[in-house]
Design a protein around this motif. Sequence first.
Motif, mmCIF file in Angstrom:
data_model
loop_
_atom_site.group_PDB
_atom_site.id
_atom_site.type_symbol
_atom_site.label_atom_id
_atom_site.label_comp_id
_atom_site.label_asym_id
_atom_site.label_seq_id
_atom_site.Cartn_x
_atom_site.Cartn_y
_atom_site.Cartn_z
ATOM 1 N N ARG A 62 0.850 -1.247 -0.022
ATOM 2 C CA ARG A 62 -0.047 -0.176 -0.151
ATOM 3 C C ARG A 62 0.702 1.233 0.030
ATOM 4 N NH1 ARG A 62 -4.815 -1.770 4.145
ATOM 5 N NH2 ARG A 62 -6.348 -1.860 2.786
ATOM 6 N N THR A 63 1.930 1.064 0.766
ATOM 7 C CA THR A 63 2.627 2.417 0.759
ATOM 8 C C THR A 63 3.297 2.882 -0.383
ATOM 9 O OG1 THR A 63 4.670 1.057 1.845
ATOM 10 C CG2 THR A 63 3.109 2.185 3.358
ATOM 11 N N ARG A 64 3.350 1.788 -1.577
ATOM 12 C CA ARG A 64 4.010 2.386 -2.630
ATOM 13 C C ARG A 64 3.152 3.172 -3.624
ATOM 14 N NH1 ARG A 64 6.640 -2.845 -5.597
ATOM 15 N NH2 ARG A 64 7.043 -1.208 -7.025
ATOM 16 N N MET A 65 1.847 3.502 -3.145
ATOM 17 C CA MET A 65 1.131 4.379 -3.779
ATOM 18 C C MET A 65 1.347 5.877 -3.989
ATOM 19 S SD MET A 65 -2.594 4.940 -1.735
ATOM 20 C CE MET A 65 -2.840 3.283 -1.695
ATOM 21 N N VAL A 66 2.411 6.182 -2.975
ATOM 22 C CA VAL A 66 2.643 7.589 -2.718
ATOM 23 C C VAL A 66 3.282 7.962 -4.045
ATOM 24 C CG1 VAL A 66 4.018 9.194 -1.561
ATOM 25 C CG2 VAL A 66 2.954 7.437 -0.358
ATOM 26 N N VAL A 98 -3.603 8.286 0.383
ATOM 27 C CA VAL A 98 -2.193 8.548 0.495
ATOM 28 C C VAL A 98 -1.858 9.295 1.881
ATOM 29 C CG1 VAL A 98 -0.355 9.953 -0.440
ATOM 30 C CG2 VAL A 98 -1.934 8.697 -2.056
ATOM 31 N N ALA A 99 -2.790 9.981 2.086
ATOM 32 C CA ALA A 99 -2.542 10.645 3.536
ATOM 33 C C ALA A 99 -2.307 9.547 4.644
ATOM 34 C CB ALA A 99 -3.663 11.605 4.078
ATOM 35 N N GLY A 100 -3.015 8.461 4.629
ATOM 36 C CA GLY A 100 -2.729 7.218 5.519
ATOM 37 C C GLY A 100 -1.622 6.734 5.184
ATOM 38 N N ARG A 101 -1.314 6.388 3.956
ATOM 39 C CA ARG A 101 0.063 5.530 3.613
ATOM 40 C C ARG A 101 1.205 6.243 4.091
ATOM 41 N NH1 ARG A 101 -4.163 3.239 2.528
ATOM 42 N NH2 ARG A 101 -3.800 3.092 4.759
ATOM 43 N N SER A 105 4.432 4.994 6.686
ATOM 44 C CA SER A 105 6.014 4.940 5.926
ATOM 45 C C SER A 105 6.917 5.750 6.972
ATOM 46 C CB SER A 105 5.766 5.695 4.779
ATOM 47 O OG SER A 105 4.933 5.054 3.989
ATOM 48 N N PRO A 106 7.798 4.991 7.815
ATOM 49 C CA PRO A 106 8.656 5.701 8.586
ATOM 50 C C PRO A 106 9.645 6.328 8.006
ATOM 51 C CG PRO A 106 9.175 3.128 8.466
ATOM 52 C CD PRO A 106 7.704 3.477 7.755
ATOM 53 N N GLU A 107 10.010 6.369 6.831
ATOM 54 C CA GLU A 107 11.191 7.063 5.977
ATOM 55 C C GLU A 107 10.570 8.311 5.782
ATOM 56 O OE1 GLU A 107 8.789 4.994 2.931
ATOM 57 O OE2 GLU A 107 9.720 4.362 4.956
ATOM 58 N N ILE A 108 9.449 8.587 5.708
ATOM 59 C CA ILE A 108 8.668 10.107 5.637
ATOM 60 C C ILE A 108 8.697 10.852 6.894
ATOM 61 C CG2 ILE A 108 6.842 11.166 4.306
ATOM 62 C CD1 ILE A 108 6.087 8.893 2.892
ATOM 63 N N PRO A 109 9.706 12.028 6.836
ATOM 64 C CA PRO A 109 9.553 12.584 8.366
ATOM 65 C C PRO A 109 8.101 13.362 8.355
ATOM 66 C CG PRO A 109 11.453 13.284 6.680
ATOM 67 C CD PRO A 109 10.544 12.563 5.670
ATOM 68 N N GLN A 136 -10.045 13.002 9.817
ATOM 69 C CA GLN A 136 -9.885 11.441 9.893
ATOM 70 C C GLN A 136 -8.289 11.220 9.754
ATOM 71 O OE1 GLN A 136 -12.149 8.864 7.377
ATOM 72 N NE2 GLN A 136 -11.241 7.317 7.891
ATOM 73 N N SER A 137 -7.812 11.903 8.549
ATOM 74 C CA SER A 137 -6.153 11.743 8.377
ATOM 75 C C SER A 137 -5.262 12.183 9.436
ATOM 76 C CB SER A 137 -5.967 12.392 7.184
ATOM 77 O OG SER A 137 -6.638 11.824 5.907
ATOM 78 N N GLU A 138 -5.995 13.556 10.166
ATOM 79 C CA GLU A 138 -5.091 13.952 11.278
ATOM 80 C C GLU A 138 -5.319 13.137 12.323
ATOM 81 O OE1 GLU A 138 -5.371 18.070 14.195
ATOM 82 O OE2 GLU A 138 -7.020 17.642 12.739
ATOM 83 N N PHE A 139 -6.321 12.342 12.555
ATOM 84 C CA PHE A 139 -6.449 11.513 13.826
ATOM 85 C C PHE A 139 -5.414 10.157 13.470
ATOM 86 C CE2 PHE A 139 -7.776 7.053 14.628
ATOM 87 C CZ PHE A 139 -7.796 7.258 16.226
#
Length: 1012
Positions: A62-66, A98-101, A105-109, A136-139
């Motif tokens: 999933r995280t590759r969708m960014v 994408v906001a959730g992904r 992703s720990p590599e994204i600061p 929701q994304s802020e949560f």
Amino acid sequence: MSTMTDEEIRQALQQNRGLPYGAARNAQAEALTAAAEVSGDPALFRQALITQIDAYEYSAERTRMVVPFARLLQEYDRDPTAFDGGHAHALFWRFKWVAGRIVESPEIPIETVTRWLDDMERRYRIAGYSERAVRQSEFYLAHATGDRERAERAIARWRAADRDSMSDCRACETHTQGWFWADRGEDAKAIEVWEPVLGGDQTCMEEPHRVLARSLLPLVRLGRADEARSHHLRGYRLARGKESLLRSIGEHIEFCALTGNEARGLEILSEHAVHLGPLADVDTQMEFFGGALVLLHRLNRLGHGADLSVPYEGTPRTVDELYGILRDQALAIAARFDARNGGSRVSDELRERIGREPLLDVLPLGVRSAGLPRAVPVTPAPAAAPTRPEAPGAGLDALVERARTARDSGHPGADALWAEVAARISALPASEVDPLVTADVADHQALAAARAGAKEAPQLLADVRDRYRALGRAERVALTELRLATAAAQSGEEPGRVRELLAAALRAAEALDPAEPLRTRRIALAELSSMRVESYLRTVEATRTQDHDHGHGHGEEHGHEVLVAGLGEFVATYGTDLPDLTAEAEETLGRLALSAGDTGRALPLLASAAARVVGADRPWEAVDPLVLRAGVLLSLERPEEAEEAARSALEHAAEVVDAEQQGIVRITLADVLLRRDSAAEAAEHALTAAHWFDQAGLASDGGAQARLLLARAYAGEGRTADAAEVLQSTLPDLLQHGEGQAVSAREFLGNLLRELRDARGAAEQFLLAAELVRGWEDPRPQAGFAQAAADCLSDAGLAGEAVAAYERALELRRLTGEAVVSEARILRSLAWLGLREAVTDETTAAARTRMDEAAGVLEAALARDPEDPELRSELAQTWHQLAQVLDRRVSAELPDEDGDEDGREGREGRDGSGTSPARNTLGAAGIEALRLEEIGLWERAAALYAALGTAYLQERFQCLNNAAWTDQELGRPAAGAARISALIEEVGALPEGTAPEWLLPQAHRVVTHLTA
């Protein structure tokens, strides 16, 4: 793929959307995006990017969708006008994903994540969307960073904001909002919030799958174990094999580990071992590994660290090896999140999760799992110094007295007490142990060996006899002599030798001092045992004589009569003084009566035997006669009495320690209750029976039967998914229980899967059942299974396979010459399958032939039985469907039109296909002719339904409604309105409640539309 044409890329993108989610689909989507970019067609490139993003969303990547989303956003910023309303909506919808992904992703600061969130909020505001999706994304961000206050503010604002077209589906929102409460330890609140999803009111592509998994541990902690069990059965069935739901799979594994179902957890882990390697979505990897680590930690504690293996990247690993690998990887991921977030929360929570202690010793799940091998548990070092252990001799006298009392009363707990005595005296010097206690322990061990048929049993019994003789315990000697005789018979000694031993046992009993309280009992027991063994010996001798002389075994029949007479005399002699032995004799008489088919004599004997031992304060001995009595009563269709006997057996089984006997009691009661339509209680007892049979090592025998009953009980409650999961788990066992049971089990599973809309799975079971009955003399079962399989294959869109199955079913139905209705239905189904690919003159003609053939079969049968209502309704249905076939041909000639709710019914057949028919030219005259024929067919069908009475008002209205709208298409709406008006007048004169409530209002709307 850069050499593909634009049209080839479009077709490939369409095909990609139909592939199963996973790495293969993702890889193809990536290649198609590259090809679309090279094509130079911006619209095609945008379509490919969306396809790639969608492929990632429901996979473990999933995280590759960014990256593809960032490129899609660039396309939008470059030329917003190129995005029409649908494409713009698709862009903003995926912004939420994408906001959730990026949070995962720990590599994204964090700073970058915050900028993305700010950009999302700005774009949504400009586009006029509610802030609901933004909050929701802020949560998600607040939760990931451990900012509890911000998380609470975000979820409050999220829930307060208006829902709009950017809001997540209600089921997904409910999932996350319930998770918010569960994360705070408020289990009851979480379950309350999740209820719309758990109850089926809110569903989507991944719900209730995720909520069912999330709810497992909260339910157990709330003491709602039955619900947790059901959620596991239903939820794992939904999540199994879906890589986008690996978090949920991990939660199911953890649930098993913490409820005494480690074997089940290990099976689930092994099924998903392919995902144990590194994943692109590291957050999912950490969560999945976390559940697996709870299980592996538990298996280590149970002593299985070195003797079980799970494949890891193609190499088998022991529990401890795999634990080390996964723990290192999971903690490394957690450390990456902590480094980004600033703190140690993620690592701390992971360590706490891994080390969780079980919530229950065992929660029976009902499904069949391979048991774990015996192992020595690994006990953690105690936190404090242990107290000084009790000396081996302390309380020994009292323990021995309890053991002797239990032995003499036949109490089921005697074995455990003597085992404890044996362990205690083994720690003492021999000189400190009473020789009689040593002899009693040896007696218990010899008896256990004899019961097991051990070769050394006769010698052990002889040694015990000699010990008792040396100690002057003549009453024990007499009993041991009897055991030697029965052991000899059990081991196949010559009849003459067995009789000698029996005579010696009786002499020893009769030689006891008249003042000995046990003398009468020893004599009676010797007499009863001699009768039983003598009957057995006569059978052996009669068999030998029969084999030698090819006789008819008259001696065996005489022996049976002698035994019955002897037992009757025994009851008359000892009935007052020795109720327990008398009960044994009566139970044996009852069984003999059953073997002769005399249930009338057997039932009172079994009831009397049970009553005697209950009166003698030995209720556990009433269990066997009561269970047998319940089964006989059930076979005689006296279910109320059967239930009474079965419940009494369960009550008296409270102190029974034999696992198999406990299983038999409960499966008997479950069977009775299921036949009395008490499915919920039947399920409880069947579940417990399966557990006891498993404990007895009989999972494939009694356990399989208990699970079959459990599946039937669940199905009776409407818990179809639970029933299917239980039945599938034990199906391999049931297939070994004879052809009849194998056929029945496959049919049952096929019906369950069809109800769950697993058409392919159901078809497979019906086809396998058909194969099993292929050689049966009666072709009807095979025909029925072939037809059921064909129906399912058609539902699954496998037209070719469905046609073959229908053709085989038709052939078999015609062999019997009796299944006219089934034959007609098969022909109608074949007609519709012929139209699935295209509606042309040729395919319509073939379908008409099939329909005419079906009508002919029914008309021939009606000539023999003109008033048969089923045949008449099937003929009406055939005319009705033939009219629909013709209507499909007309529709293929005309431009697509939007219908309305009061228009004619759908123009597809039973398979629900919606083809893109090939155009042919009928011409105006041809279309008119077909429409007139349609009307005639609907009129004939309606007239036949009218003759069948008010029960067919709905079908009649459908025919007249279709005819009325066809009238309108012919330019004569008044004629159509007249048809419906006549029906309205007729129905209005019927007694209230005769017609469906919807019929008159809908009929009035049709008339209004036609006359407008």
